[in-house]
Design a protein around this motif. Structure first.
Motif, mmCIF file in Angstrom:
data_model
loop_
_atom_site.group_PDB
_atom_site.id
_atom_site.type_symbol
_atom_site.label_atom_id
_atom_site.label_comp_id
_atom_site.label_asym_id
_atom_site.label_seq_id
_atom_site.Cartn_x
_atom_site.Cartn_y
_atom_site.Cartn_z
ATOM 1 N N LYS A 48 0.847 -1.210 0.000
ATOM 2 C CA LYS A 48 0.000 0.000 0.000
ATOM 3 C C LYS A 48 0.875 1.250 0.000
ATOM 4 O O LYS A 48 0.527 2.271 -0.608
ATOM 5 N N ASP A 49 2.027 1.186 0.659
ATOM 6 C CA ASP A 49 2.967 2.310 0.664
ATOM 7 C C ASP A 49 3.688 2.433 -0.674
ATOM 8 O O ASP A 49 4.005 3.545 -1.112
ATOM 9 N N VAL A 50 3.940 1.294 -1.326
ATOM 10 C CA VAL A 50 4.526 1.319 -2.673
ATOM 11 C C VAL A 50 3.583 2.074 -3.607
ATOM 12 O O VAL A 50 4.015 2.932 -4.385
ATOM 13 N N GLU A 51 2.287 1.773 -3.520
ATOM 14 C CA GLU A 51 1.299 2.465 -4.369
ATOM 15 C C GLU A 51 1.307 3.963 -4.099
ATOM 16 O O GLU A 51 1.256 4.772 -5.037
ATOM 17 N N GLN A 52 1.392 4.364 -2.842
ATOM 18 C CA GLN A 52 1.439 5.787 -2.498
ATOM 19 C C GLN A 52 2.716 6.428 -3.043
ATOM 20 O O GLN A 52 2.676 7.537 -3.585
ATOM 21 N N ALA A 53 3.846 5.741 -2.917
ATOM 22 C CA ALA A 53 5.111 6.269 -3.440
ATOM 23 C C ALA A 53 5.037 6.445 -4.953
ATOM 24 O O ALA A 53 5.483 7.466 -5.491
ATOM 25 N N LEU A 54 4.452 5.482 -5.656
ATOM 26 C CA LEU A 54 4.317 5.608 -7.110
ATOM 27 C C LEU A 54 3.405 6.774 -7.491
ATOM 28 O O LEU A 54 3.676 7.483 -8.465
ATOM 29 N N LYS A 55 2.338 6.994 -6.729
ATOM 30 C CA LYS A 55 1.466 8.158 -6.987
ATOM 31 C C LYS A 55 2.265 9.451 -6.874
ATOM 32 O O LYS A 55 2.120 10.366 -7.681
ATOM 33 N N GLU A 56 3.108 9.529 -5.864
ATOM 34 C CA GLU A 56 3.931 10.719 -5.674
ATOM 35 C C GLU A 56 4.960 10.874 -6.796
ATOM 36 O O GLU A 56 5.189 11.981 -7.291
ATOM 37 N N MET A 57 5.580 9.777 -7.184
ATOM 38 C CA MET A 57 6.561 9.829 -8.266
ATOM 39 C C MET A 57 5.889 10.281 -9.569
ATOM 40 O O MET A 57 6.450 11.086 -10.319
ATOM 41 N N LYS A 58 4.687 9.797 -9.815
ATOM 42 C CA LYS A 58 3.937 10.220 -11.008
ATOM 43 C C LYS A 58 3.565 11.702 -10.905
ATOM 44 O O LYS A 58 3.601 12.426 -11.900
ATOM 45 N N ARG A 59 3.208 12.139 -9.718
ATOM 46 C CA ARG A 59 2.801 13.536 -9.517
ATOM 47 C C ARG A 59 3.916 14.508 -9.895
ATOM 48 O O ARG A 59 3.670 15.540 -10.513
ATOM 49 N N VAL A 60 5.151 14.185 -9.543
ATOM 50 C CA VAL A 60 6.262 15.111 -9.812
ATOM 51 C C VAL A 60 6.836 14.947 -11.216
ATOM 52 O O VAL A 60 7.649 15.763 -11.649
ATOM 53 N N LEU A 61 6.407 13.926 -11.935
ATOM 54 C CA LEU A 61 6.916 13.664 -13.279
ATOM 55 C C LEU A 61 6.183 14.526 -14.308
ATOM 56 O O LEU A 61 4.965 14.635 -14.295
#
Length: 190
Positions: free
Chosen positions: A90-103
């Protein structure tokens, strides 16, 4: 190679950037504006010393990839190598959302996951859904393992440019081990 072949601004973020040989130094040598975060302040310090000795400005600081302190669409490239799977799924999914947000739109992301083909999958206290508490350097660390097709759904909103399901067999500390990884290079839709 993928980064060099794009017209994206040469601004890159490494999530898990610490250590004694930070990969950001390679990008810096190619003229990239580099940024990195690591959850472990000691690893940030080690990376900072590496950069200082070589006269590099890598901009590595302590941070949490689940809550990135960077503006929306501010990076041409984001990556996390051998890091993102050290948390619950669930934290991996949150981290990926953040990585996508800044991309930025059209930007590239590189990320890899441990797979259930890895020799350590199943070892240690089971936390559910192929998640285990295991020890690295005598410290308890969460390892999340994925079936090789499982992470595909995490990139439903991106174009998968490259995917490799790798199983490595090697000798480590005198024993034959099997490591399982799945690597992705994905592009943010414009």
């Amino acid at each position: 190679m993928y980064c060099q072949e794009t017209e994206m601004p040469r601004r890159i973020l490494d999530c898990g950037a610490g250590g004694d040989m930070p990969p950001l130094s390679l990008f810096r040598s190619y003229g990239y504006e580099t940024y990195g975060i690591d959850a472990d302040p000691k690893q940030c310090e080690i990376a900072g010393e590496y950069a200082k000795q070589r006269g590099l400005e890598l901009n590595i600081r302590q941070g949490d990839m689940r809550r990135l302190d960077f503006a929306d669409a501010s990076m041409g490239f984001v990556y996390s190598y051998n890091t993102i799977f050290h948390m619950r799924k669930k934290d991996v999914e949150q981290a990926l959302k953040e990585m996508k947000r800044v991309l930025m739109p059209g930007g590239l992301m590189f990320v890899n996951f441990l797979t259930t083909n890895d020799f350590r999958c199943g070892q240690g206290p089971h936390l559910g859904n192929h998640q285990y508490e295991q020890f690295d350097d005598d410290l308890p660390v969460i390892h999340s393992y994925y079936d090789p097709q499982e992470p595909d759904s995490l990139f439903h909103d991106m174009e998968i440019l490259y995917k490799e399901d790798r199983v490595l067999e090697r000798i480590y500390e005198g024993e034959k081990i099997r490591q399982g990884f799945v690597d992705y290079i994905v592009r943010m839709f414009n």
